[in-house]
Design a protein around this motif. Sequence first.
Motif, short mmCIF file in Angstrom:
data_model
loop_
_atom_site.label_atom_id
_atom_site.label_comp_id
_atom_site.label_asym_id
_atom_site.label_seq_id
_atom_site.Cartn_x
_atom_site.Cartn_y
_atom_site.Cartn_z
N GLN A 25 0.85 -1.20 0.00
CA GLN A 25 0.00 0.00 0.00
C GLN A 25 0.87 1.24 0.00
N ALA A 26 0.39 2.32 -0.64
CA ALA A 26 1.04 3.62 -0.51
C ALA A 26 0.71 4.14 0.88
N PRO A 27 1.57 4.79 1.57
CA PRO A 27 2.89 5.30 1.21
C PRO A 27 4.03 4.42 1.72
N ASN A 28 3.80 3.11 1.90
CA ASN A 28 4.85 2.24 2.43
C ASN A 28 6.08 2.25 1.52
N PRO A 29 7.29 2.20 2.11
CA PRO A 29 8.51 2.10 1.29
C PRO A 29 8.59 0.73 0.64
N LEU A 30 9.35 0.62 -0.44
CA LEU A 30 9.43 -0.61 -1.24
C LEU A 30 9.73 -1.86 -0.41
N PRO A 31 10.70 -1.86 0.50
CA PRO A 31 10.93 -3.10 1.25
C PRO A 31 9.70 -3.57 2.02
N VAL A 32 8.93 -2.65 2.56
CA VAL A 32 7.72 -3.01 3.30
C VAL A 32 6.63 -3.48 2.35
N LYS A 33 6.50 -2.85 1.19
CA LYS A 33 5.49 -3.25 0.20
C LYS A 33 5.68 -4.69 -0.26
N ARG A 34 6.88 -5.22 -0.14
CA ARG A 34 7.16 -6.60 -0.58
C ARG A 34 6.73 -7.65 0.45
N MET A 35 6.30 -7.21 1.64
CA MET A 35 5.98 -8.13 2.73
C MET A 35 4.51 -8.54 2.75
N VAL A 36 4.28 -9.81 3.06
CA VAL A 36 2.94 -10.35 3.28
C VAL A 36 3.03 -11.26 4.49
N ASP A 37 2.18 -11.00 5.48
CA ASP A 37 2.11 -11.87 6.66
C ASP A 37 0.88 -12.74 6.56
N GLU A 38 0.96 -13.93 7.12
CA GLU A 38 -0.19 -14.82 7.24
C GLU A 38 -0.28 -15.23 8.70
N ILE A 39 -1.50 -15.19 9.25
CA ILE A 39 -1.65 -15.61 10.64
C ILE A 39 -2.78 -16.63 10.76
N VAL A 40 -2.60 -17.53 11.72
CA VAL A 40 -3.62 -18.53 12.05
C VAL A 40 -3.71 -18.62 13.57
N GLU A 41 -4.90 -19.00 14.06
CA GLU A 41 -5.07 -19.19 15.50
C GLU A 41 -4.89 -20.66 15.84
N LEU A 42 -4.08 -20.92 16.84
CA LEU A 42 -3.82 -22.28 17.31
C LEU A 42 -4.65 -22.55 18.56
N PRO A 43 -4.80 -23.81 18.95
CA PRO A 43 -5.51 -24.11 20.19
C PRO A 43 -4.89 -23.35 21.37
N GLY A 44 -5.73 -22.91 22.28
CA GLY A 44 -5.26 -22.16 23.43
C GLY A 44 -5.21 -20.67 23.18
N GLY A 45 -5.66 -20.23 22.00
CA GLY A 45 -5.70 -18.81 21.70
C GLY A 45 -4.38 -18.22 21.21
N TYR A 46 -3.40 -19.07 20.93
CA TYR A 46 -2.12 -18.57 20.41
C TYR A 46 -2.28 -18.20 18.94
N ILE A 47 -1.56 -17.18 18.52
CA ILE A 47 -1.57 -16.76 17.12
C ILE A 47 -0.18 -17.01 16.55
N LEU A 48 -0.12 -17.80 15.47
CA LEU A 48 1.14 -18.08 14.78
C LEU A 48 1.16 -17.30 13.48
N GLY A 49 2.24 -16.60 13.24
CA GLY A 49 2.38 -15.81 12.01
C GLY A 49 3.55 -16.29 11.18
#
Length: 75
Positions: free
Chosen positions: A30-54
Amino acid sequence: GTVRVFPFRTAAARGIEDEGLEVLRIDYAQAPNPLPVKRMVDEIVELPGGYILGKAHMRGLREFRCVCFFGLTAP
């Protein structure tokens, strides 16, 4: 005490490397993010016990590459 935040979009999607897994995708191309940040994509899932793994991916010229894993917990 300054916090810098990068804008992003979220969507439910299939995992980039784990296509059989439903994830919450966080895309920083997204604008106005700098190019290195624009290249990033995170994925998250919820695990048992309410933990979030990314899983963070970086866009390359032809494909995504996993660059790290991270965990989130409630405060």
